[in-house]
Design an enzyme around this catalytic site. Structure first.
Site, mmCIF file in Angstrom:
data_model
loop_
_atom_site.group_PDB
_atom_site.id
_atom_site.type_symbol
_atom_site.label_atom_id
_atom_site.label_comp_id
_atom_site.label_asym_id
_atom_site.label_seq_id
_atom_site.Cartn_x
_atom_site.Cartn_y
_atom_site.Cartn_z
ATOM 1 N N ASP A 153 0.834 -1.218 0.000
ATOM 2 C CA ASP A 153 0.000 0.000 0.000
ATOM 3 C C ASP A 153 0.863 1.261 0.000
ATOM 4 O O ASP A 153 1.979 1.281 0.498
ATOM 5 C CB ASP A 153 -0.908 0.008 1.237
ATOM 6 C CG ASP A 153 -0.103 0.003 2.527
ATOM 7 O OD1 ASP A 153 -0.419 0.803 3.413
ATOM 8 O OD2 ASP A 153 0.860 -0.787 2.617
ATOM 9 N N GLU A 154 0.308 2.313 -0.601
ATOM 10 C CA GLU A 154 0.786 3.697 -0.469
ATOM 11 C C GLU A 154 2.268 3.883 -0.752
ATOM 12 O O GLU A 154 2.965 4.613 -0.041
ATOM 13 C CB GLU A 154 0.444 4.194 0.945
ATOM 14 C CG GLU A 154 -1.069 4.165 1.190
ATOM 15 C CD GLU A 154 -1.468 4.614 2.571
ATOM 16 O OE1 GLU A 154 -2.505 5.287 2.684
ATOM 17 O OE2 GLU A 154 -0.750 4.313 3.539
ATOM 18 N N ALA A 155 2.763 3.239 -1.817
ATOM 19 C CA ALA A 155 4.163 3.462 -2.239
ATOM 20 C C ALA A 155 4.128 4.601 -3.254
ATOM 21 O O ALA A 155 4.459 4.445 -4.435
ATOM 22 C CB ALA A 155 4.735 2.187 -2.844
#
Ligand code: IFG
Length: 550
Positions: free
Chosen positions: A349-351
């Site tokens: 997530d959320e890279a």
């Protein structure tokens, strides 16, 4: 001798006919009787249909109540796993009753009455189902597996009076409502995620959370072990990950990490309760703590200072550096060796700072590392664009009703665990004045946690692609076990019912009654639950000890 318990609770208003005239009974006994009468007047006895999650089939028989007596015996098939479940039943019932409740695995006839746990080859019950029969002359739990027997035990626990949660012997009529239950889960995956990275929670707290899972027949514990603020598992081949990466937490909270022995204690405790632990190493983003320990993994090669804030999306290990893949292989290799479960969760997530093509290439390589370890991969649904690998599971945490990229990955073979942010994210506030928690996915009261259907939640995703449900508890603002319990109770049983009960049993009006009736159990068990407005809490419920205000 097993006496027939009164058929209706009105009868319990009058103590069972004692032979000794009132005049001769001691004042203390009279006081005890008065207390018992008062309690039974206010808290009607549990009915067969009061179980949470709702069983598949319930057939009450008001003429068949069973009174657990001091001479009761627990009989069990002579299978070691079944005997261990019988031991857990005894450990639940001996403290509140004060009864010896011996466990015997001999088939020899024992005094009539008591509780039998029987392994059968009734394949219709599946991997976790059970059949429960309560009759005046005894109780029988039948299941095809020890896990099914344990689920039957949890149901039995809920059918005894709330005083069953007392840690010390309590004068009580240990009545079980007569009838039969046939039960098995709708979904195989029913879980909670505990974020131990933002704030660290020691082994004892994690074991208590596993107890809470068992109470509501949940069978997966996803441990979010690594993030920007903390790395929480010792990795022998990269020792500074825990030693340096585990030092801090959000704000000035103390850090911490699990030694591999600590982690194995959690694995063993969970396995005894048929809870599978799913460890998560979040990659390539949410890796700041790892970078503080090994600057070589950072895109600029420099170890940053520890981060104690709560922003997301700024960190990533360098996908163009081969050392990053050595790091991933070593970490996941050690974790796999310590983890009996078949799944490794790789986050994803959320890279935000990793370009899409680079990200997909990184995830492809990490998925292959997991496959090389003989495990199946789970990732947040952001990993959808990467190649499909057999057994791949996406954990969907969106807040909408459609996600074409995820639906496309499902068409390529992926399966889903549903954790919709606006129903299952139990770090969300109950209401705007809840003292802790987030609100980015909206406010989640009990009804919101209950009123959704996993099978039809995502447009374009067939019902059979859904493996189950999971409630994440992120801990940016959750710092103690009491606060974990405040956020999980009473919303977690709502998620548990979504995961276990048949669609046809989904009914808010009856659920809220059943759920509120559990308040006295949580209070006696010392669970710091939130007595939120909107539920018909019984009047006798003592205020939860140590609960968070609000
Ligand atoms: N999203 C982040 C979490 C956490 C959460 C809090 C996921 C998969 C918001 N990622 O949820 O790290 O900050 O609600």
């Amino acid at each position: 001798m097993v006496g027939r318990a009164p058929a209706t609770w009105a009868e319990t208003a009058v103590p069972a006919g004692d032979a000794v005239p009132a005049a001769e009974r001691s004042a203390a006994e009279l006081a005890r009787t008065a207390e018992r009468t008062a309690a039974s007047l206010l808290a009607p006895p549990t009915r067969l249909g009061d179980v949470v999650p709702a069983p598949e089939q319930v057939e009450p028989d008001g003429t068949a109540d069973y009174l657990l007596a001091a001479d009761a015996v627990i009989r069990v098939s002579a299978d070691p796993a079944a005997v261990a479940v019988a031991g857990q039943l005894a450990a639940l019932l001996r403290p509140p009753t004060g009864y010896p409740l011996p466990v015997t695995d001999t088939a020899a006839p024992v005094p009539a009455g008591g509780i039998a746990l029987v392994l059968t080859d009734e394949t219709a019950l599946g991997a976790e189902g059970y059949r429960l029969d309560i009759r005046p002359d005894g109780v029988r739990v039948a299941a095809g597996t020890a896990a099914g027997l344990l689920h039957g035990v949890q149901t039995l626990r809920q059918l005894l009076p709330p005083t069953v949660e007392s840690a010390t012997p309590t004068t009580e009529r240990w009545v079980l409502p007569g009838g039969s239950i046939l039960d098995r889960p709708r979904y195989p995956h029913r879980g909670v995620m505990l974020d131990v990275a933002r704030h660290f929670f020691g082994v004892t707290d994690v074991l208590r959370v596993i107890d809470h899972l068992g109470r509501y027949k949940l069978n997966r514990l996803h441990l979010h072990l690594t993030d920007d603020q903390g790395w929480r598992i010792a990795i022998d081949s990269w020792p500074r990950l825990a030693a340096v990466g585990g030092a801090g937490a959000v704000g000035d909270a103390p850090g911490g990490y699990y030694t591999q022995a600590d982690y194995q204690r959690i694995m063993a405790y969970a396995a005894d309760r048929y809870v599978t632990v799913i460890p998560e190493v979040d990659l390539p983003g949410h890796t700041h703590a790892a970078l503080t320990a090994y600057g070589e993994l950072a895109p600029d090669g420099i170890a940053p200072r520890p981060y104690t804030g709560t922003e997301v999306g700024f960190s990533y290990v360098d996908p163009s550096n081969e050392r990053s893949y050595d790091f991933v292989a070593d970490v996941l290799g050690e974790l796999a060796a310590l983890t009996p479960g078949r799944w490794l969760h790789i986050g994803g997530d959320e890279a935000f700072k990793v370009p899409a093509e680079v990200y997909a290439g990184f995830v492809d390589r990490v998925q292959r590392i997991v496959a090389g370890l003989g495990r199946d991969v789970i990732g947040w649904h952001q990993i959808a664009p990467a190649a499909h690998v057999d057994g791949r599971i996406l954990q969907w945490w969106g807040t909408t009703g459609a996600d074409p990229v995820t639906a496309e990955a499902v068409r390529r073979g992926a399966r889903l665990i549903l954790s919709p942010g606006n129903h299952a994210y139990l770090d969300m506030k109950y209401t705007s004045d809840t003292p802790i928690g987030h609100d980015w996915a909206g406010l989640i009261d009990v009804r919101r946690a209950y009123e959704w259907d996993p099978a039809s939640h995502l447009v374009g995703v067939p019902a059979e692609a859904v493996l189950g449900v999971e409630a994440p508890l992120w801990t940016e603002s959750v710092t103690t076990l009491a606060e974990i319990e405040f956020m999980l109770f009473p919303r977690l049983p709502a998620i548990a019912e979504r995961g276990w009960s048949p669609r046809k049993r989904h009914d808010w009006d009856t659920f809220r009654e059943r759920l509120a009736g559990h308040g006295p159990r949580w209070a006696r068990a010392g669970i710091a639950y939130h007595r939120c407005p909107g539920l018909p809490w019984p009047q006798t419920v003592p205020a939860p000890r140590g609960s968070t205000s609000g």
